[in-house]
Structure formats: C-alpha cells, structure tokens
Design a protein around this motif. Sequence first.
Motif, PDB file in Angstrom:
ATOM      1  N   ALA A 147       0.829  -1.210   0.000  1.00  0.00           N
ATOM      2  CA  ALA A 147       0.000   0.000   0.000  1.00  0.00           C
ATOM      3  C   ALA A 147       0.859   1.254   0.000  1.00  0.00           C
ATOM      4  O   ALA A 147       2.006   1.228   0.463  1.00  0.00           O
ATOM      5  CB  ALA A 147      -0.885  -0.008   1.242  1.00  0.00           C
ATOM      6  N   ASP A 148       0.274   2.358  -0.493  1.00  0.00           N
ATOM      7  CA  ASP A 148       0.935   3.656  -0.293  1.00  0.00           C
ATOM      8  C   ASP A 148       0.430   4.262   1.019  1.00  0.00           C
ATOM      9  O   ASP A 148      -0.409   3.662   1.706  1.00  0.00           O
ATOM     10  CB  ASP A 148       0.719   4.588  -1.497  1.00  0.00           C
ATOM     11  CG  ASP A 148      -0.732   5.008  -1.660  1.00  0.00           C
ATOM     12  OD1 ASP A 148      -1.536   4.768  -0.729  1.00  0.00           O
ATOM     13  OD2 ASP A 148      -1.074   5.572  -2.720  1.00  0.00           O
ATOM     14  N   ALA A 149       0.918   5.456   1.344  1.00  0.00           N
ATOM     15  CA  ALA A 149       0.599   6.053   2.643  1.00  0.00           C
ATOM     16  C   ALA A 149      -0.894   6.338   2.779  1.00  0.00           C
ATOM     17  O   ALA A 149      -1.426   6.388   3.891  1.00  0.00           O
ATOM     18  CB  ALA A 149       1.411   7.325   2.828  1.00  0.00           C
ATOM     19  N   ALA A 150      -1.599   6.510   1.650  1.00  0.00           N
ATOM     20  CA  ALA A 150      -3.025   6.837   1.700  1.00  0.00           C
ATOM     21  C   ALA A 150      -3.907   5.591   1.678  1.00  0.00           C
ATOM     22  O   ALA A 150      -5.138   5.692   1.660  1.00  0.00           O
ATOM     23  CB  ALA A 150      -3.373   7.747   0.530  1.00  0.00           C
TER      24      ALA A 150
END
Length: 233
Positions: A147-150
């Motif tokens: 996943a990315d930070a969002a």
Amino acid sequence: MPSTDAALWCVVPAAGRGTRFGGGMPKQYLPLVGRPLLLRTLERLAAHPCIAGLMIALTAGDPHWPGLASLHGKPVLTCTGGGERADSVLAGLHALDGKVENDNFVLVHDAARPCVRGDDIARLIDLGVAAGGALLATPLRDTLKRADAAGFSLATEPREARWRALTPQLFRRGELVAALESARAAGVAVTDEAMAMECAGFKPLLVEGAESNIKVTTPADMMLAEFLLGREG
Ligand code: C5P
C-alpha cells in the motif's frame, strides 16, 4: 554437549501491554473459555512431555500474575521483561543462566498464542534440533498487496515462498542470546527470534504448523480462540 534428547525449557514473553486490543486489562489476563489467556497458554506448554520448565517474562511488578510456581509438575519461573518483545525474550534467556547450557536448545513461545498444538511442538523439536534451529510457520495463502501512505494498492507482491512466522521457535540458547544482542547493538528491531538468527547468518528451518495457532491481538482473535479451544473441548 547439547542435550537434544532432554526436555527443553520454554521462554514465554508475556510482558506486552496489549495496546492493539484496547480495554484496561492486559489481553493475556482476559478470560478465555473461563481461564486467563496466559494460563491457557502455559497449561498447554507445561502439559507437553518435551517441555521441562517455563520462564515467563512479565512486566515489572505485574499485579495480575497469579504467582504460580509449578504447572503439571514442571517449574514455572518468572523474570522482568523489557520494552520490546525481543528485550523480554532476551531477559528470559539470561534468566535461564545456570539452568540451560549455551549449547542446549530452548523454545520461545508467545503468551498470546493459546491454541498451539502439542503435535506441532513435537514436530518442531524433532526437525528443528536436527536442523540446528527452526520455527513453526504457515505458507501465505492470501494475495499480498503493498500500500501507499493513503491506503491505495501500489502493487501485488508475490506470495510464492512467503511464510507467516508463528511460535514456538527453537534455537540454541547461546546462539540466540548472541543474535538478539547483536541485533540490539545494531539498532535492528527484530520481531521474532528467527529474524535475529537470520541477521546473524543462520537459516532457520520453516516447519509447517497449524493455522489455528493464532496470535490473539484483537477482540475478534479472542472470539476465534474461544471457538478453537471450545471445539477441542
Ligand atoms: O505485541 P505482540 O503481539 O507482538 O507480542 C507478542 C508476545 O510478546 C506477547 O505474548 C506479548 O506479551 C509479548 N511481549 C513482551 N514484551 C514486550 C512486548 C510484547 O513480552 N515488550
């Protein structure tokens, strides 16, 4: 001289605060089928013929510890754990000084895994002693996302050759102490014994164990553990 045919001591890190679980009482003392979770885990370990005694790492002055001295005729000793799981394990290993030789194997088992099966412990010891060190683990079955930070999925990770590490884990006491101490000195945050051993150049054997050997982290895990233990009667 390693005493591979003798019963082994088991270090049980139980000094976690269970912050992910929520609530006031540390999760290891919440009732699980009528008995505190920690006691369920300890009873299962002490009842195993391959286990000689238990060394439990507790938080300093733990007000909930029932002061057990033995279980199923096996000694139950305690020591003060540390800030991270690895610190608690290291404290337990040091507290076995004079009881367990450096060359002898020890087991390490999370207090929060009350559903560990006796046949898995026996197989881990059988295969792990021959391999020089091992851990129970299960192959990853889900598709794994990065996943990315969002919270959006960036990529799908390969799941081949990926395992989830469980406990117990089995290593020679001296080698494990040295590995945990050098990880600490290098500032590496190890999340299990096998990781410390890998960093020290060892290749622990992955011994496939039951998926029911869950780590109770959330209230949903507690319900699952209730179900699994209830089913065993
Ligand atoms: O926090 P986590 O669920 O990974 O903890 C795994 C085991 O390590 C639990 O049995 C917990 O009580 C123990 N632990 C410990 N000392 C800490 C943190 C966790 O003994 N400082």
